[in-house]
Design a protein around this motif. Sequence first.
Motif, PDB file in Angstrom:
ATOM      1  N   GLY A   1       0.838  -1.197   0.000  1.00 61.40           N
ATOM      2  CA  GLY A   1       0.000   0.000   0.000  1.00 61.40           C
ATOM      3  C   GLY A   1       0.873   1.248   0.000  1.00 61.40           C
ATOM      4  N   HIS A   2       0.377   2.284  -0.621  1.00 62.28           N
ATOM      5  CA  HIS A   2       1.177   3.516  -0.757  1.00 62.28           C
ATOM      6  C   HIS A   2       0.303   4.733  -1.023  1.00 62.28           C
ATOM      7  N   TYR A   3       0.875   5.890  -0.752  1.00 59.86           N
ATOM      8  CA  TYR A   3       0.379   7.151  -1.306  1.00 59.86           C
ATOM      9  C   TYR A   3       1.167   7.372  -2.581  1.00 59.86           C
ATOM     10  N   HIS A   4       0.644   8.171  -3.474  1.00 57.87           N
ATOM     11  CA  HIS A   4       1.479   8.607  -4.588  1.00 57.87           C
ATOM     12  C   HIS A   4       2.381   9.724  -4.070  1.00 57.87           C
ATOM     13  N   GLU A   5       3.634   9.688  -4.534  1.00 62.30           N
ATOM     14  CA  GLU A   5       4.601  10.717  -4.129  1.00 62.30           C
ATOM     15  C   GLU A   5       4.024  12.104  -4.446  1.00 62.30           C
TER      16      GLU A   5
ATOM     17  N   GLY B   1      -4.398  10.698  -9.156  1.00 60.64           N
ATOM     18  CA  GLY B   1      -5.367   9.616  -8.964  1.00 60.64           C
ATOM     19  C   GLY B   1      -4.957   8.365  -9.733  1.00 60.64           C
ATOM     20  N   GLU B   2      -5.845   7.377  -9.767  1.00 57.44           N
ATOM     21  CA  GLU B   2      -5.525   6.096 -10.410  1.00 57.44           C
ATOM     22  C   GLU B   2      -6.816   5.344 -10.718  1.00 57.44           C
ATOM     23  N   LEU B   3      -6.763   4.473 -11.717  1.00 57.78           N
ATOM     24  CA  LEU B   3      -7.893   3.567 -12.004  1.00 57.78           C
ATOM     25  C   LEU B   3      -7.459   2.132 -11.766  1.00 57.78           C
TER      26      LEU B   3
ATOM     27  N   ALA C   1      -4.326   7.061  -0.028  1.00 58.73           N
ATOM     28  CA  ALA C   1      -3.449   5.892   0.010  1.00 58.73           C
ATOM     29  C   ALA C   1      -4.288   4.686  -0.412  1.00 58.73           C
ATOM     30  N   HIS C   2      -3.672   3.672  -1.011  1.00 64.18           N
ATOM     31  CA  HIS C   2      -4.438   2.515  -1.466  1.00 64.18           C
ATOM     32  C   HIS C   2      -3.669   1.217  -1.292  1.00 64.18           C
ATOM     33  N   ARG C   3      -4.419   0.181  -0.923  1.00 69.89           N
ATOM     34  CA  ARG C   3      -3.859  -1.167  -0.705  1.00 69.89           C
ATOM     35  C   ARG C   3      -4.878  -2.178  -1.221  1.00 69.89           C
TER      36      ARG C   3
HETATM   37 ZN    ZN Z   1      -0.952   3.672  -6.819  1.00 72.85          ZN
END
Ligand code: ZN
Length: 182
Positions: free
Chosen positions: A83-87, A92-94, A130-132
Motif C-alpha cells: 500500500g502507498h500514497y502517490h509521491e 489519482g488512479e484507475l 493511500a491505497h492497498r
Molecule cells: Zn498507486
Amino acid sequence: MLSNYIDLEKGILENYTENVIRRASDMLNFYQDNEALEKMIKNGNPTIYEVYAVTHEGGGELSYAITILHPGKVGNEYFMTKGHYHEKRDRGELYIGLKGNGLLLMQKGEEIRWIEMERGKIVYVPPYFAHRSINTGNGNFVFLAIYPGDAGHDYGSIAEKGFAKIVIEENGNYAVKDNPRW
Ligand code: ZN
Ligand code: F6R
C-alpha cells in the motif's frame, strides 16, 4: 510502445518494462502476526504478490501495471500489497479487476473506504488517497492499474502505521476490523 497484450486468463502482461516480486520476507511488520510471518519465511518464503508494469515517467503520460496477488493469510490476515500514497499526492488512479476477488482499501486522513473488486469492476482511486489491495478469495486476485507517469510511490507512512483498518478471515468470510496499531 503504443499497444500491448495482457493474457486475461493468467494475468500475464507482455513487454513489461519493470517488475517487482514481493515475498513474505519483504513484508516484515506489515501484518499483525509477526510470528506467523517469520514461520512462513522459514517455510519457503512464498511470493505474496507480483507486479508487471509498463512505465512512462513524464508528467502527462500514463503508466500501467498488472498485479498478481496470491491467495493466503498471515495468521488470520489476508495476503495484501504494501500500500502507498502517490509521491505526488494529487495523482489519482484507475483499478480494473481482471480475475479473482479482493478488496481495495483507500484512506485519506481519517476517511477510510473499502470496495470489493472482481473481474470487470472499475474502481477510481481519487487523488490524495493511500491505497492497498487485499486478496479475499481462494485463487489469484489479478487487477490492472492505470496511473499518471509522474505519480511515484510513497511507502513510508504506510510501512510505519499501516491503514486504519485490517482485513481478516472470520468464519469463512472477510471482516474489516480496526487496526490495533493505528
Ligand atoms: Zn498507486
Ligand atoms: C500503482 C499502483 C499499483 C501497485 C501494485 C503493488 O500506483 O497502485 O500498481 O503499485 O498493486 O502495490 P504496492 O505498490 O503498494 O506494493
